[in-house]
Design an enzyme around this catalytic site. Structure first.
Site, mmCIF file in Angstrom:
data_model
loop_
_atom_site.group_PDB
_atom_site.id
_atom_site.type_symbol
_atom_site.label_atom_id
_atom_site.label_comp_id
_atom_site.label_asym_id
_atom_site.label_seq_id
_atom_site.Cartn_x
_atom_site.Cartn_y
_atom_site.Cartn_z
ATOM 1 N N GLU A 211 0.843 -1.196 0.000
ATOM 2 C CA GLU A 211 0.000 0.000 0.000
ATOM 3 C C GLU A 211 0.878 1.245 0.000
ATOM 4 O O GLU A 211 2.102 1.152 0.150
ATOM 5 C CB GLU A 211 -0.965 -0.003 1.195
ATOM 6 C CG GLU A 211 -0.281 0.017 2.556
ATOM 7 C CD GLU A 211 -1.261 -0.198 3.706
ATOM 8 O OE1 GLU A 211 -2.247 -0.936 3.538
ATOM 9 O OE2 GLU A 211 -1.027 0.366 4.787
ATOM 10 N N HIS A 249 -4.184 3.470 8.217
ATOM 11 C CA HIS A 249 -2.948 2.931 8.784
ATOM 12 C C HIS A 249 -1.964 4.068 9.059
ATOM 13 O O HIS A 249 -1.819 4.974 8.239
ATOM 14 C CB HIS A 249 -2.265 1.958 7.812
ATOM 15 C CG HIS A 249 -2.963 0.638 7.721
ATOM 16 N ND1 HIS A 249 -2.803 -0.206 6.648
ATOM 17 C CD2 HIS A 249 -3.818 0.016 8.549
ATOM 18 C CE1 HIS A 249 -3.517 -1.287 6.843
ATOM 19 N NE2 HIS A 249 -4.156 -1.177 7.994
#
Lengths: 287, 381
Positions: A211, A249
């Protein structure tokens, strides 16, 4: 066969008497994991899950009595770094930290200490690991995947489940799935896990789920082109994420022009990795 | 979380970093009083959490208390990059001989803090970093040992600081690092650190960003949050423990898990539409949290259709469905929705949605295709 965890894993659960700890311990045991002990300071001497698992006050004592070789940590963020250090000092060589939201200053100290002691930490902010048919350490749902020859390594949680499930629908199984976690400072990198899959006789192909944020995928790409002979298929989440905004995150943020999905995809492709557009497409490349 | 300049400088000062005499004012009258106390020329500085204050007219040098009052009145009425100026800092003016940059942040790749210095500080430091990277000096700090004096001295030597300033510079560097660690900061920056006309070192401007994950042990600092930093929607999301980021598109998204949420946004994009938001409801969300999340999405006037993508591990699909239905009962929204629920209790969840005529999907791509089509349809109507 598998990497890191298998039928011989003897697991202790740090924070076993908490809500998450007890719930996931019972799921891990249902899956067949040997959970030999739990640790909760102040609750030593108790037994949990219908008297199946003894609870100890310290990791050291739990290991001494049960011969545990791996720990999984469910303790709250403010105590988690202490729990990791306790496990390291007790001599465990494999520690999996599920806890999310640990202060970065704590994690940098833990990471530095780990380097000196030679223990391996997976996570934090990790869904854990699963070697289908053998052992589950963490919170990955057991029924969404099956044994097979694909190694999976990921920075994400539910996105990993999405991929495992899509593979299962195509009857494709997994040797081991490792969630390295979504935090900026972590114990085990893509590179570490790629190296283990490369030498694992039962892993034939590797799936990498990355990611935005950081340069972990770029480093993985460089390592793949130099050291990995097995085919690698990747998906990178966050192509449409705007710079400067943290996408959930702690590690997923494009800062100062670094961490863009497009750079990661380009680096991986130039290392010979097939990068797919939809997570569900991964199965097509594995057939 | 960002701290205002005056807060940052006070924290630096507590750790031994010299700062100009001055105080923060909420009104023009207060600014005048402070200017009179300080005597001589003062600088009036807008306290907002964005860069480029000077270029926007938010920093003014004045010579009398009356001028200070007038300048403060003007600045307190300003908006800088959309943020209202609610406070001004009134500082004594320093004669500047040269400007140094000194900052400490976390180097993610090296997994430790890094201190950065440059002899060419000031507002153009980013330009210096781009055009003359050799003029920026970095030193990595062992998180277990902290910043050592010899490391600070190395920085002083590397930026060719005159020897007479070394002692003060080392104390300032150690003080800055202390402020960085005791506050659980992810950035602590002095720019510029000036050498004054009378040969002192002085931190003229300061900036700090704190680690949100560490605020539980920084209750005093947590209270300093400037509510203007977040939009009202982001603030409400934080209250419910939802991770929400507003974006510019038209497809509202509700997903569990950050990675899956980003992947869902990407898939919507590849079907030709743009997501209106990033929204991660986290693990194990109950009906109430789901309802709160859906409220946030539906309140966004740009949203033309909503996609819900849930992979139930700890999260139970029936709970999600109940949250969706509760919101629909209350809101009576015409916005079309597509829900894709898979995993724990998915059968029950999908049954509940089907009974309420919510469109369901079997996969992520299926959901994205359907929601984009619905958005296009609603645009045509």
């Amino acid at each position: 066969m598998s990497i890191l965890i298998n039928k011989d894993t003897r697991l202790i659960v740090q924070g076993i008497t908490g809500r998450e700890g007890i719930f996931h311990t019972s799921r891990m045991m249902e899956y067949g994991t040997q959970v030999v002990a739990g640790v909760t300071p102040g609750k030593g001497g108790e037994w949990v899950l219908e008297g199946k698992v003894p609870v100890f006050d310290t990791v050291h004592h739990a290991i001494e009595i049960t011969g545990a070789n791996t720990s999984v940590i469910f303790v709250p963020a403010r105590f988690a770094h202490d729990a990791v250090l306790e496990a390291v000092d007790a001599g465990l060589t494999l520690i999996v930290c599920i806890t999310e939201g640990i202060p970065i200053r704590d994690m940098m100290k833990v990471r530095q200490y780990l380097n000196q002691q030679g223990s391996r930490l997976i996570g934090p902010n990790s869904p854990g690991m699963l070697s289908p048919g053998e052992c589950k350490v963490g919170i990955i749902p057991g029924h969404i995947t099956q044994p097979g020859n694909i190694g999976v390594v990921s920075r994400s949680g539910t996105l990993t489940y999405e991929v495992l499930y899509a593979l299962k629908l195509q009857a494709i199984g997994v040797s081991t799935c490792v969630g390295i976690g979504g935090d900026p400072i972590y114990g085990t990198s893509f590179i570490d896990v790629l190296g283990m899959f490369e030498v694992d006789a039962h892993t034939d192909k590797i799936v990498l789920i990355g990611e935005i944020g950081g340069t972990e995928e770029e480093q993985a790409a460089e390592y793949i082109s130099d050291h990995i002979t097995k085919p690698v298929i990747a998906f990178i989440a966050g192509r449409t994420a705007p710079p400067g905004k943290r996408m959930g995150h702690a590690g997923a943020i494009v800062e100062g022009g670094a961490g863009l999905a497009s750079d990661k995809i380009a680096a991986l492709e130039s290392a010979g990795v097939s990068v797919v557009e939809y997570p569900e497409n991964i199965a097509d490349f594995l057939k | 979380m960002k701290l205002h300049e005056y807060r940052s400088k006070l924290l630096f000062s507590k750790c031994g970093v010299p700062i100009p005499r001055g105080r923060v004012a909420l009104t023009a009258h207060e600014a005048k009083t402070i200017a009179r106390e300080l005597g001589g020329p003062v600088v009036i500085k807008a306290q907002v959490l964005v860069g480029g204050r000077g270029k926007a007219g938010g920093i003014r040098l004045v010579h009398t208390p009356e001028e200070a009052e007038e300048a403060a009145r003007q600045i307190l009425g300003m908006q800088i990059k959309g943020l209202p100026v609610r406070k001004v800092l009134v500082d004594e003016v320093a004669e500047i001989r040269s400007e140094i940059y000194l900052g400490v942040t976390n180097d993610r790749a090296a997994r430790c803090p890094v201190m950065i210095a440059s002899a060419e500080g000031g507002i153009d430091i980013e330009e210096v970093a781009r055009t003359h990277p050799e003029k920026i000096v970095r030193i990595h700090i062992d998180p277990l040992l902290g910043l050592r004096e010899y490391q600070a001295r190395h920085l002083a030597v590397s930026i060719e600081l005159p020897r007479v300033h070394w002692r003060n510079f080392i104390d300032i560097a150690c003080g800055l690092y202390k402020a960085f660690t005791v506050s659980d900061a992810t950035l602590a920056e002095i720019n510029p650190l000036v050498i004054t006309g009378d040969n002192r070192l002085l931190a003229l401007d300061g900036k700090m960003v704190l680690d949100d994950n560490a605020l539980f042990r920084q209750p005093d600092l947590a209270e300093m949050r400037d509510l203007d930093e977040e939009t009202p929607t982001e603030r409400e999301a934080r209250r419910y423990g939802l991770s929400y980021v507003k974006l510019d598109g038209t497809i509202g998204c509700m997903v569990n898990g950050a990675g899956l949420a980003m992947a869902s946004m990407d898939v919507i994009n590849s079907f030709g539409a743009q997501p209106a938001n990033f929204l991660d409801i986290g693990g194990g969300a109950g009906a109430e949290k789901v309802a709160a999340a859906l409220h946030l999405i539906l309140k966004d006037a740009n949203v033309q259709a909503v996609m819900i993508n849930i992979f139930g591990g700890i999260t139970r699909c029936d709970e999600v469905a109940r949250g969706i239905l509760a919101t629909l009962d209350e809101f009576k929204s015409d916005i079309p929705m597509v829900a894709r629920l898979v995993g724990t209790n998915e059968e029950e969840g999908n049954k509940l949605l089907a009974e309420a005529n919510v469109i369901t999907a079997t996969s992520l791509t299926d959901a994205a295709e359907k929601v984009v089509a619905l958005a296009v349809e609603s645009q045509l109507q």
